[in-house]
Enzyme design. Sequence first.
Site, short mmCIF file in Angstrom:
data_model
loop_
_atom_site.label_atom_id
_atom_site.label_comp_id
_atom_site.label_asym_id
_atom_site.label_seq_id
_atom_site.Cartn_x
_atom_site.Cartn_y
_atom_site.Cartn_z
N ARG A 161 0.85 -1.18 0.00
CA ARG A 161 0.00 0.00 0.00
C ARG A 161 0.90 1.25 0.00
O ARG A 161 2.05 1.20 0.41
CB ARG A 161 -0.89 0.03 1.24
CG ARG A 161 -1.85 -1.15 1.38
CD ARG A 161 -2.66 -1.00 2.67
NE ARG A 161 -3.65 -2.06 2.83
CZ ARG A 161 -3.46 -3.17 3.54
NH1 ARG A 161 -2.30 -3.35 4.18
NH2 ARG A 161 -4.41 -4.08 3.65
N HIS A 254 -1.76 2.64 -5.90
CA HIS A 254 -2.52 1.43 -5.55
C HIS A 254 -2.74 0.51 -6.75
O HIS A 254 -3.04 -0.67 -6.59
CB HIS A 254 -3.87 1.80 -4.93
CG HIS A 254 -4.34 0.83 -3.90
ND1 HIS A 254 -3.76 0.71 -2.66
CD2 HIS A 254 -5.34 -0.08 -3.92
CE1 HIS A 254 -4.38 -0.22 -1.95
NE2 HIS A 254 -5.34 -0.73 -2.70
#
Length: 289
Positions: A161, A254
């Site tokens: 992430r 992402h």
Amino acid sequence: MTPEDLAWLERFRRYLGTERRCSPHTVVSYLRDLGSLVSHCERAGVRRWADLDTAQVRTFAARIHAAGLSPRSVQRHLSAVRSFYDFLLREARAAQPGESGGIADLRNNPAHGVRAPKAARRLPETLDADQMARLLGIAEDSTAALRDRAIMELLYSSGLRLAEITGLDVDHLDLRDRTVRVLGKGRKERTVPVGRTAVGVLTRWLAQRGQWARPDERALFVGRSGRRLGRRMIEKRVGYWARRQGLPQHVYPHLFRHSFASHLLESGAELRGVQELLGHADISTTQIY
């Protein structure tokens, strides 16, 4: 609907504007959605607000959904109905005998417990293998380019992430073991593998990192200021390289994580293993891939 019952819509409008202090746009939206309910009641032969029951509210929700409204819009309509009936119940309880008119028989809110249809989950965007190779194939002709490639290689190699990669310190990386230790959501720590290509680029970045990093800075990725690179800057640099490499779509950090998961599953990896690599608490989150 009877004139007496329709008059409650005007009272509700005043309540939203004066007591709730809703914006004019919100008031118009509430009344528009309640207008759809009035039309439904007229078709269904419901003449009083007190006569509308939960089954009829469910029928109303189903009808407007079948007419083409999205689950989000249906939920907005139901929210308006719940708020309106909460108002009617409050007025009925506060009224003196004979003052509450057609709502005197109200005992509950018929919209409570009625849910909108579930929205279909959007499939995550990904880059295919060729697009990813083009994006990562940047020339390491400057310290910034080398750092940016190292960031993107690690994002893709380990499925991190954005918050996880900005939080990395140098000592979280074990190049000999080809692993990286990350702190995920809920401050849960996990160790994930780092691919061979990423290890090579990271090794070259660490050799040059000292040109920028301040002596007391622990961050793995730093900017020209010598301090930890922030999320906004990483987003900006990823977008810059996507445009420079000729990718037509919007690329964001992402997207590397989505692509990592999809490419692993396409190559035959087990779902449970991908769940552990991504740090998902619930396997249903991984199943969307």
